[in-house]
Design a protein around this motif. Structure first.
Motif, short mmCIF file in Angstrom:
data_model
loop_
_atom_site.label_atom_id
_atom_site.label_comp_id
_atom_site.label_asym_id
_atom_site.label_seq_id
_atom_site.Cartn_x
_atom_site.Cartn_y
_atom_site.Cartn_z
N PHE A 183 10.94 0.59 -32.49
CA PHE A 183 12.08 1.36 -32.98
C PHE A 183 12.44 2.44 -31.97
O PHE A 183 11.69 2.70 -31.03
N ARG A 184 13.61 3.04 -32.15
CA ARG A 184 14.13 4.00 -31.19
C ARG A 184 14.73 5.18 -31.95
O ARG A 184 15.43 5.00 -32.95
N GLY A 185 14.45 6.38 -31.49
CA GLY A 185 14.98 7.56 -32.14
C GLY A 185 14.64 8.82 -31.37
O GLY A 185 14.01 8.78 -30.31
N ARG A 186 15.06 9.95 -31.90
CA ARG A 186 14.80 11.24 -31.27
C ARG A 186 13.51 11.84 -31.83
O ARG A 186 13.12 11.58 -32.97
N GLN A 187 12.89 12.68 -31.01
CA GLN A 187 11.72 13.40 -31.48
C GLN A 187 12.16 14.51 -32.43
O GLN A 187 13.12 15.23 -32.17
N ASN A 188 11.45 14.63 -33.52
CA ASN A 188 11.69 15.72 -34.46
C ASN A 188 10.56 16.73 -34.25
O ASN A 188 9.50 16.64 -34.87
N ALA A 189 10.78 17.69 -33.36
CA ALA A 189 9.73 18.62 -32.98
C ALA A 189 9.31 19.49 -34.15
O ALA A 189 10.13 19.95 -34.94
N LEU A 190 8.00 19.72 -34.24
CA LEU A 190 7.44 20.53 -35.31
C LEU A 190 7.52 22.02 -35.01
O LEU A 190 7.40 22.85 -35.90
N GLY A 191 7.64 22.34 -33.73
CA GLY A 191 7.72 23.75 -33.35
C GLY A 191 6.40 24.46 -33.47
O GLY A 191 6.36 25.67 -33.73
N SER A 192 5.30 23.75 -33.31
CA SER A 192 3.97 24.36 -33.38
C SER A 192 3.16 23.94 -32.17
O SER A 192 3.52 23.03 -31.42
N THR A 193 2.03 24.59 -31.99
CA THR A 193 1.18 24.28 -30.83
C THR A 193 0.56 22.90 -30.94
O THR A 193 0.10 22.34 -29.95
N SER A 194 0.53 22.34 -32.15
CA SER A 194 -0.06 21.01 -32.32
C SER A 194 0.93 19.89 -32.01
O SER A 194 0.57 18.72 -31.98
N ASP A 195 2.19 20.26 -31.81
CA ASP A 195 3.23 19.27 -31.53
C ASP A 195 3.05 18.70 -30.13
O ASP A 195 2.88 19.45 -29.17
N ARG A 196 3.07 17.38 -30.00
CA ARG A 196 2.91 16.73 -28.70
C ARG A 196 4.19 16.02 -28.32
O ARG A 196 4.66 15.12 -29.02
N ALA A 197 4.79 16.42 -27.21
CA ALA A 197 6.03 15.81 -26.74
C ALA A 197 5.74 14.43 -26.18
O ALA A 197 4.70 14.21 -25.55
N PRO A 198 6.65 13.47 -26.34
CA PRO A 198 6.43 12.12 -25.81
C PRO A 198 6.17 12.09 -24.31
O PRO A 198 5.42 11.24 -23.83
N ILE A 199 6.78 13.00 -23.54
CA ILE A 199 6.58 12.99 -22.08
C ILE A 199 5.11 13.23 -21.73
O ILE A 199 4.66 12.85 -20.65
N GLU A 200 4.34 13.80 -22.65
CA GLU A 200 2.93 14.04 -22.39
C GLU A 200 2.11 12.76 -22.38
O GLU A 200 0.92 12.78 -22.08
N ALA A 201 2.73 11.63 -22.72
CA ALA A 201 2.04 10.35 -22.59
C ALA A 201 1.76 10.03 -21.12
O ALA A 201 0.86 9.24 -20.82
N TRP A 202 2.52 10.64 -20.22
CA TRP A 202 2.28 10.48 -18.79
C TRP A 202 1.52 11.69 -18.27
O TRP A 202 1.78 12.84 -18.69
N ASP A 203 0.60 11.46 -17.37
CA ASP A 203 -0.15 12.55 -16.74
C ASP A 203 0.69 13.08 -15.58
O ASP A 203 0.56 12.63 -14.44
N ILE A 204 1.57 14.00 -15.88
CA ILE A 204 2.53 14.49 -14.89
C ILE A 204 1.81 15.15 -13.71
O ILE A 204 2.21 14.98 -12.55
N ASP A 205 0.76 15.90 -13.99
CA ASP A 205 0.02 16.55 -12.90
C ASP A 205 -0.60 15.51 -11.96
O ASP A 205 -0.59 15.68 -10.74
N ALA A 206 -1.14 14.43 -12.54
CA ALA A 206 -1.76 13.38 -11.71
C ALA A 206 -0.71 12.67 -10.86
O ALA A 206 -0.95 12.35 -9.69
N ILE A 207 0.46 12.41 -11.44
CA ILE A 207 1.52 11.76 -10.68
C ILE A 207 2.00 12.68 -9.56
O ILE A 207 2.27 12.22 -8.43
N THR A 208 2.09 13.96 -9.83
CA THR A 208 2.46 14.93 -8.80
C THR A 208 1.47 14.89 -7.64
O THR A 208 1.86 14.93 -6.46
N ARG A 209 0.19 14.78 -7.96
CA ARG A 209 -0.82 14.70 -6.90
C ARG A 209 -0.64 13.43 -6.07
O ARG A 209 -0.88 13.44 -4.86
N GLN A 210 -0.24 12.33 -6.72
CA GLN A 210 0.01 11.10 -5.98
C GLN A 210 1.17 11.27 -5.00
O GLN A 210 1.09 10.87 -3.84
N TYR A 211 2.25 11.87 -5.47
CA TYR A 211 3.39 12.13 -4.59
C TYR A 211 2.98 13.07 -3.44
O TYR A 211 3.35 12.84 -2.28
N THR A 212 2.24 14.11 -3.76
CA THR A 212 1.83 15.07 -2.74
C THR A 212 0.95 14.40 -1.69
O THR A 212 1.12 14.64 -0.48
#
Length: 352
Positions: A183-212
């Motif tokens: 299914f496809r839809g928008r994230q309904n953010a909870l606005g709390s520290t426990s909320d996990r954004a979908p982009i966090e499924a990727w290890d952005i820091d690790a990918i940055t290290r690969q590019y670097t």
């Protein structure tokens, strides 16, 4: 260059195609080097090269003679190479299917790191359930999802910012023994520290290290490339290695929307550096390959041509075969229809 992901989750090996391309490995493998080498200089013509010349070129790149011969033999058994013999000399060329696959792959690598795909703010979610005793199917499904540009937000729930294509749906259905829901839809953010954004499924820091790491490895070579101070053998080695490394990025960073990424994301600088090295060394590398092949033939070598990034984007086609959409890597995405808001898309469940 080590990957931030498990290698089996990056490169598809579901066995669904008659052509068995070698599994991508962490680091550069002899088979990968051999395949890249032949693609870089014979993809357009599918010219046959003497096996002794292929071995000589691979040994210049650090592959042992035994490793080079084994790589050629295994690629032939996989259907990637076709062999022929003239007297005591054996030669190999890319098979028609391999040439089509590599041509599509080269185009995909360049376009997926160049074209900015508009994002509508929606996410595609693939949820699945497989019995615990079906570990092989689970690995295959995770591998296919990673290859399609998805990442695991939670176990059994994978996400992508782009639409799932009909062909990708068919591929997933073949691999799923349990139930899969897309299914496809928008994230309904909870606005709390426990909320996990979908982009966090990727290890952005690790990918940055690969590019670097990529930028650190190749930036120092640019002045030598510009001054024409890289000799033929070194040019072939550099082009083979830079391609073998850069082609991993479209699966590590599957055109993630720039608005979700840190400022100064290194996708474009890495792509520009790749083009500068790959294109800048094309002429000396081609001349060297011709010279090495000439040592093992009785006539002037023909059909050897180094293609550039512009050729890859335009679509390199072999003289004896064409690139078909069916041969393209399965990692693809569709630009959402701006007339259809993702909130209007209905969730769907389908048994495999």
């Amino acid at each position: 260059m080590n990957s931030p992901f498990h290698i089996e989750e990056i490169y598809s090996d579901d066995g669904s195609n008659a052509l068995r391309m070698p599994r991508r490995q962490v680091g550069n493998s002899p088979q990968g080097f051999a395949m890249t080498l032949l693609a870089d200089y014979t993809l357009r013509t599918r010219a046959a090269l003497p096996s002794a010349a292929i071995v000589a070129l691979l040994t210049e790149s650090g592959v042992t003679t035994a490793g080079a011969r084994t790589a050629i033999s295994r690629l032939a058994r996989r259907g990637v190479l076709e062999g022929s013999r003239h007297g005591r000399r054996s030669s190999y060329r890319l098979s028609r299917a391999a040439a089509a696959n590599l041509s599509s792959g080269g185009n995909w690598i360049l376009t997926s790191t160049t074209i900015a795909v508009p994002w509508d703010g929606c996410w595609t979610i693939v949820a699945f359930s497989l019995p615990q005793d079906h570990s092989t199917q689970r690995r295959a499904l995770r591998s296919q999802l990673r290859w399609l540009g998805y990442a695991p937000l939670y176990d059994g729930l994978w996400v992508s910012p782009y639409e799932l294509t009909s062909r990708a749906r068919a591929q997933l259905e073949q691999l799923t023994l349990g139930t899969v829901t897309v299914f496809r839809g928008r994230q309904n953010a909870l606005g709390s520290t426990s909320d996990r954004a979908p982009i966090e499924a990727w290890d952005i820091d690790a990918i940055t290290r690969q590019y670097t790491a990529f930028l650190d490895r190749w930036t120092s070579l640019l002045p030598l490339v510009g001054a024409g101070q890289v000799d033929g053998a070194a040019a072939v080695r550099a082009r083979t290695e830079v391609m073998d490394t850069f082609r991993r990025f479209p699966t590590l960073d599957p055109q993630l929307p720039v608005e979700l990424l840190p400022a100064g994301w290194l996708r474009q600088p890495a792509r520009d550096l790749f083009a500068a090295v790959y294109d800048g060394l094309a002429h000396p590398a081609e001349q060297h390959v011709r010279a090495v092949v000439g040592r093992f033939t009785d006539s002037a070598p023909v059909g050897i041509r180094a293609h550039t990034t512009a050729d890859l984007i335009a679509g390199v086609r072999g003289a004896a075969g064409t690139t078909s959409a069916a041969s393209a890597p399965p990692a693809e995405w569709e630009t959402p229809d701006p007339a259809v808001d993702c909130d209007e898309v209905t969730a769907g469940s389908r048994p495999s």
